[in-house]
Design a protein around this motif. Structure first.
Motif: not given
Length: 96
Positions: A8-14, A62-69, A82-93
């Motif tokens: 997952a770390v490799i895939a996220l960095n890519e 599924a999220i990482l593969d783009g199969e799940q929003n 849990d925590g800053d929803m704004g950061k969660a939305m930014a991460l999603s972007g």
């Protein structure tokens, strides 16, 4: 460290393509471990973060593969935040 976390770390960095993340996020993969995401990218770790997202291995993949929003996963209870929803939305972007 688990194989799931290592992959997952490799895939996220890519996926992030060198783009930094303004803040800190922790992605907890149930029964596997945690990944930290910050301005330097993704790495295995379990520290304090601005936002913590928790999901099963299947949902995370599924999220990482783009199969799940990520927003849909949150709305259906497959992903908890849990925590800053704004950061969660930014991460999603960043991951989208």
């Amino acid at each position: 460290m688990s194989k799931v976390i290592d992959e997952a770390v490799i895939a996220l960095n890519e996926k992030m393509g060198g783009a930094g993340f303004d803040g800190t996020a922790k992605f907890v993969i149930e029964d596997e471990g945690a990944i930290m995401i910050d301005g330097d990218g993704a790495r295995a770790g379990d520290e304090e973060a601005d936002v913590t997202l928790t999901a099963s291995t299947e949902t995370f993949k599924a999220i990482l593969d783009g199969e799940q929003n990520p927003t849909a996963a949150f709305m259906t209870g497959q992903l908890t935040v849990d925590g800053d929803m704004g950061k969660a939305m930014a991460l999603s972007g960043v991951l989208g």
